[in-house]
Design an enzyme around this catalytic site. Structure first.
Site, PDB file in Angstrom:
ATOM      1  N   ASN A 194      -5.122  -6.325   2.537  1.00 46.21           N
ATOM      2  CA  ASN A 194      -5.726  -5.824   3.764  1.00 46.21           C
ATOM      3  C   ASN A 194      -6.936  -6.696   4.090  1.00 46.21           C
ATOM      4  O   ASN A 194      -7.737  -6.996   3.201  1.00 46.21           O
ATOM      5  CB  ASN A 194      -6.152  -4.368   3.569  1.00 46.21           C
ATOM      6  N   HIS A 226      -2.439  -6.007  11.024  1.00 43.64           N
ATOM      7  CA  HIS A 226      -3.305  -7.064  10.494  1.00 43.64           C
ATOM      8  C   HIS A 226      -3.147  -8.388  11.245  1.00 43.64           C
ATOM      9  O   HIS A 226      -2.772  -9.396  10.639  1.00 43.64           O
ATOM     10  CB  HIS A 226      -3.005  -7.314   9.007  1.00 43.64           C
ATOM     11  N   GLU A 279       0.853  -1.184   0.000  1.00 40.83           N
ATOM     12  CA  GLU A 279       0.000   0.000   0.000  1.00 40.83           C
ATOM     13  C   GLU A 279       0.890   1.235   0.000  1.00 40.83           C
ATOM     14  O   GLU A 279       1.866   1.305   0.751  1.00 40.83           O
ATOM     15  CB  GLU A 279      -0.921  -0.097   1.213  1.00 40.83           C
TER      16      GLU A 279
HETATM   17  P1  FDA Z   1     -11.756  -6.101  15.487  1.00 40.79           P
HETATM   18  O1  FDA Z   1     -10.404  -5.970  16.073  1.00 40.79           O
HETATM   19  O2  FDA Z   1     -12.159  -5.148  14.433  1.00 40.79           O
HETATM   20  O3  FDA Z   1     -12.843  -5.957  16.643  1.00 40.79           O
HETATM   21  C1  FDA Z   1     -12.721  -6.592  17.883  1.00 40.79           C
HETATM   22  C2  FDA Z   1     -13.524  -5.795  18.902  1.00 40.79           C
HETATM   23  O4  FDA Z   1     -13.701  -6.568  20.081  1.00 40.79           O
HETATM   24  C3  FDA Z   1     -12.870  -4.494  19.343  1.00 40.79           C
HETATM   25  O5  FDA Z   1     -13.806  -3.445  19.276  1.00 40.79           O
HETATM   26  C4  FDA Z   1     -12.443  -4.769  20.780  1.00 40.79           C
HETATM   27  O6  FDA Z   1     -12.466  -3.612  21.610  1.00 40.79           O
HETATM   28  C5  FDA Z   1     -13.481  -5.776  21.225  1.00 40.79           C
HETATM   29  N1  FDA Z   1     -13.042  -6.676  22.297  1.00 40.79           N
HETATM   30  C6  FDA Z   1     -11.887  -7.366  22.374  1.00 40.79           C
HETATM   31  N2  FDA Z   1     -11.857  -8.140  23.464  1.00 40.79           N
HETATM   32  C7  FDA Z   1     -13.037  -7.947  24.103  1.00 40.79           C
HETATM   33  C8  FDA Z   1     -13.609  -8.474  25.305  1.00 40.79           C
HETATM   34  N3  FDA Z   1     -12.958  -9.372  26.056  1.00 40.79           N
HETATM   35  N4  FDA Z   1     -14.839  -8.034  25.687  1.00 40.79           N
HETATM   36  C9  FDA Z   1     -15.504  -7.115  24.929  1.00 40.79           C
HETATM   37  N5  FDA Z   1     -15.012  -6.591  23.781  1.00 40.79           N
HETATM   38  C10 FDA Z   1     -13.799  -7.014  23.379  1.00 40.79           C
HETATM   39  N6  FDA Z   1      -7.699  -3.644   7.330  1.00 40.79           N
HETATM   40  C11 FDA Z   1      -8.134  -3.454   6.063  1.00 40.79           C
HETATM   41  O7  FDA Z   1      -8.734  -4.355   5.479  1.00 40.79           O
HETATM   42  N7  FDA Z   1      -7.890  -2.258   5.429  1.00 40.79           N
HETATM   43  C12 FDA Z   1      -7.204  -1.242   6.030  1.00 40.79           C
HETATM   44  O8  FDA Z   1      -7.020  -0.170   5.440  1.00 40.79           O
HETATM   45  C13 FDA Z   1      -6.728  -1.445   7.346  1.00 40.79           C
HETATM   46  N8  FDA Z   1      -5.991  -0.493   7.978  1.00 40.79           N
HETATM   47  C14 FDA Z   1      -5.683  -0.625   9.323  1.00 40.79           C
HETATM   48  C15 FDA Z   1      -5.081   0.418  10.018  1.00 40.79           C
HETATM   49  C16 FDA Z   1      -4.870   0.309  11.391  1.00 40.79           C
HETATM   50  C17 FDA Z   1      -4.210   1.441  12.133  1.00 40.79           C
HETATM   51  C18 FDA Z   1      -5.266  -0.867  12.082  1.00 40.79           C
HETATM   52  C19 FDA Z   1      -5.067  -1.014  13.565  1.00 40.79           C
HETATM   53  C20 FDA Z   1      -5.849  -1.913  11.393  1.00 40.79           C
HETATM   54  C21 FDA Z   1      -6.057  -1.804  10.014  1.00 40.79           C
HETATM   55  N9  FDA Z   1      -6.690  -2.828   9.315  1.00 40.79           N
HETATM   56  C22 FDA Z   1      -7.038  -2.642   7.998  1.00 40.79           C
HETATM   57  C23 FDA Z   1      -7.007  -4.114   9.961  1.00 40.79           C
HETATM   58  C24 FDA Z   1      -8.493  -4.278  10.307  1.00 40.79           C
HETATM   59  O9  FDA Z   1      -8.968  -3.136  11.002  1.00 40.79           O
HETATM   60  C25 FDA Z   1      -8.662  -5.540  11.160  1.00 40.79           C
HETATM   61  O10 FDA Z   1      -8.218  -6.636  10.393  1.00 40.79           O
HETATM   62  C26 FDA Z   1     -10.102  -5.776  11.571  1.00 40.79           C
HETATM   63  O11 FDA Z   1     -10.606  -4.701  12.334  1.00 40.79           O
HETATM   64  C27 FDA Z   1     -10.247  -7.056  12.368  1.00 40.79           C
HETATM   65  O12 FDA Z   1     -11.621  -7.348  12.508  1.00 40.79           O
HETATM   66  P2  FDA Z   1     -12.144  -8.340  13.611  1.00 40.79           P
HETATM   67  O13 FDA Z   1     -13.591  -8.546  13.399  1.00 40.79           O
HETATM   68  O14 FDA Z   1     -11.256  -9.528  13.635  1.00 40.79           O
HETATM   69  O15 FDA Z   1     -11.923  -7.612  15.027  1.00 40.79           O
END
Ligand code: FDA
Length: 504
Positions: free
Chosen positions: A480, A442, A356
């Site tokens: 991504n 990721h 990217e």
């Molecule tokens: P995700 O992490 O989204 O959600 C999990 C949720 O569960 C969170 O809200 C957390 O607080 C909650 N949680 C965790 N434990 C808990 C508990 N015990 N009790 C209650 N709640 C709890 N991907 C992409 O495709 N394109 C992109 O441009 C980007 N860019 C990017 C930038 C940055 C800075 C980051 C950090 C990440 C990306 N990503 C990305 C990655 C993408 O955001 C990521 O892969 C997904 O959010 C993951 O989705 P999930 O459903 O796995 O969990």
């Protein structure tokens, strides 16, 4: 007991969780979502919901005393970070021994902090990574469903070619092309029409005001505006925020009993609740869902969980790197925070890379070209439960990222050679360092599909217990990941609702 019963509980509010809740709500199943972060809809003292990247405050970070930005330095000076009060802010950096993982905290999970890049993986690689999943069905049905419900859209190419805000991307495209490499436009959930109006000065700026990793105040269609809004619209789904699930046990009648800690935004414990449910969907992300299951297995509250829990983790081959351009090749003082192009060299057998072209929206000319490379690193890590700290620890070493660095280096060496340019060594901390190999955006794996679960995310050893998120994907997807996480969740929950929920 004093527990509250709900038919279905979804842990988390990220991609997998949001898909599950929407489809459960549509099926008429009363569903409670439990999210440890906040609902981000209240303006702070500055009138904005989020604090932005250039002057981050406590809203930026999940219980830190200082912000921990990925680009911690410029000319080795720590310019980006600020001292802050510990608070339930939107971006967390979970620091393991040799790998730090960025994750979003709040209603919408990672969608609040991510760059919105919405990439459907190439089918051949999807088939390689998840051979047991029917790819024809995925590409005909679930990827289109995910893309449309996420409201993925494409940049206007005419505008891209002439706007100052994407000069940085055009410079990188030209330099890639000089090395014989091709680029591709990358779809996004950021509303590109809104961005054009930002450029015209008719609406408040977000992407064009350097907002991204600490939240976007405008323009980005995060999950709270797409899947979660629709889920709430079914009238069957409720969300409790600042509720963290701690333990899971199964009761004699087969229902699940959760202990949940409710805190305030400053971290003070308000209540410990017991909530029970028939169907339990874990969407807490790769780190969160894996930790909950490891804790349950190793403390004996779900003793039949398999030894596969915790395995198959990878950072999707993430490596960040940057190049220094010649003085006559500036990248621009205006840079949109939302990436629009990727260098696609995935077909290169020796070193497959999808990179990217990332902005560095500093507001001043930096001559920097920044990249987040996604590589094909076969190394995998493992989570283990650390009883003393009551948390999942990640077994992953820096050396395991060597293949990813080598692939990124192969690509950017070619670009540097063709353009007589060099790497920047000052952006990733105090030491000389051209490749950031110690953090990722990721995280994938930990409860891998077909290993820790069946082929639809049903957790092995238990009935009515499901994993719905990025932990299902075995460490790599080549692009991504959120479109894949969303589409896979769509596929799995459709089956689960039909076979398990509707019949119970
Ligand atoms: P995700 O992490 O989204 O959600 C999990 C949720 O569960 C969170 O809200 C957390 O607080 C909650 N949680 C965790 N434990 C808990 C508990 N015990 N009790 C209650 N709640 C709890 N991907 C992409 O495709 N394109 C992109 O441009 C980007 N860019 C990017 C930038 C940055 C800075 C980051 C950090 C990440 C990306 N990503 C990305 C990655 C993408 O955001 C990521 O892969 C997904 O959010 C993951 O989705 P999930 O459903 O796995 O969990």
């Amino acid at each position: 007991s004093g527990s509250t019963f709900v038919p279905a509980v979804v842990v988390g509010t990220g991609y997998g969780a949001a898909v599950s809740a929407l489809r459960l709500g549509e099926a008429g199943v009363p569903t409670l979502m439990l999210e440890m972060g906040q609902l981000w809809n209240q303006p702070g003292p500055d009138g904005n919901v989020f604090s932005g990247m250039l002057k981050p405050d406590k809203r930026s970070s999940w219980f830190k005393t200082r912000t921990e930005a990925p680009l911690g330095s410029f000319l080795w000076l720590d310019l980006a970070n600020r001292d802050i009060d510990p608070y339930a802010g939107v971006l967390d950096r979970v620091n393991f021994d040799q790998m730090s993982v960025y994750v979003g905290r709040g209603v919408g999970g990672g969608s609040l902090v991510n760059g919105g890049m919405a990439v459907t993986p190439r089918r051949s690689y999807f088939e390689e990574v998840l051979p047991q999943v029917d790819a024809a069905e995925m590409y005909a049905k679930y990827f289109p469903r995910a893309n449309s419900t996420l409201r993925v859209n494409n940049i206007d190419k005419g505008w891209f070619e002439q706007t100052d805000w994407y000069k940085f991307a055009r410079v990188s495209r030209e330099q890639a092309s000089n090395a014989g490499l091709s680029t591709t436009f990358v779809p996004n959930v950021y509303d590109w029409d809104y961005m054009r109006r930002e450029a015209d000065g008719t609406v408040p700026k977000s992407a064009l005001a350097a907002e991204v990793i600490y939240g976007n105040n405008h323009g980005k269609v995060s999950l709270d505006k797409s899947y979660l809004a629709a889920a709430l619209g079914t009238g069957k789904v409720t969300i409790e925020t600042l509720h963290q699930v701690k333990t899971i046990r199964q009761q004699k009648d087969g229902t699940y009993l959760l202990t949940v800690e409710q805190k305030n935004a400053d971290g003070k414990l308000l209540a410990t609740k017991e909530i029970s449910c028939r169907h339990l969907f874990l969407g807490a992300g790769s780190l969160g869902s894996t930790e909950l299951l490891l804790r349950a297995r190793d403390t004996g509250t779900l003793p039949n969980l398999s030894s596969e829990i915790g395995g198959g983790w990878g950072p999707n081959g993430n490596i960040m790197t940057a190049r220094a351009n010649h003085m006559w090749n500036p990248t621009g003082t205006k840079q949109s925070s939302i990436p629009a192009l990727g260098i696609d060299d995935w077909d290169n057998k020796d070193a497959p890379v999808f990179a990217e072209i990332a902005p560095m929206p500093a507001g001043v000319e930096t001559w920097v070209s920044l990249y987040l490379a996604i590589t094909k690193n076969p190394e995998r890590g493992t989570f283990v439960y650390d009883a003393a700290k009551d948390r999942a620890d990640l077994r992953w070493t820096r050396e395991q990222n060597a293949p990813a660095v080598a692939a990124a280096k192969s690509l950017f060496d070619r670009i540097n050679k063709a353009n007589t340019t060099i790497y920047r060594y000052d952006l990733f901390g105090k030491q000389l360092k051209a490749f950031a190999d110690d953090f990722c955006y990721h995280p994938l794996g930990g409860c891998v599909l077909g290993k820790a679960t069946d082929n639809y995310g049903r957790v092995a050893g238990y009935k009515n217990l499901y994993v719905t998120d990025g932990s299902l994907i075995p460490g790599s997807i080549g692009v991504n990941p959120f479109v894949t996480i969303t589409a896979l969740a769509e596929r799995n929950v459709e089956r689960v609702i039909k076979e398990d929920v509707a019949k119970s």
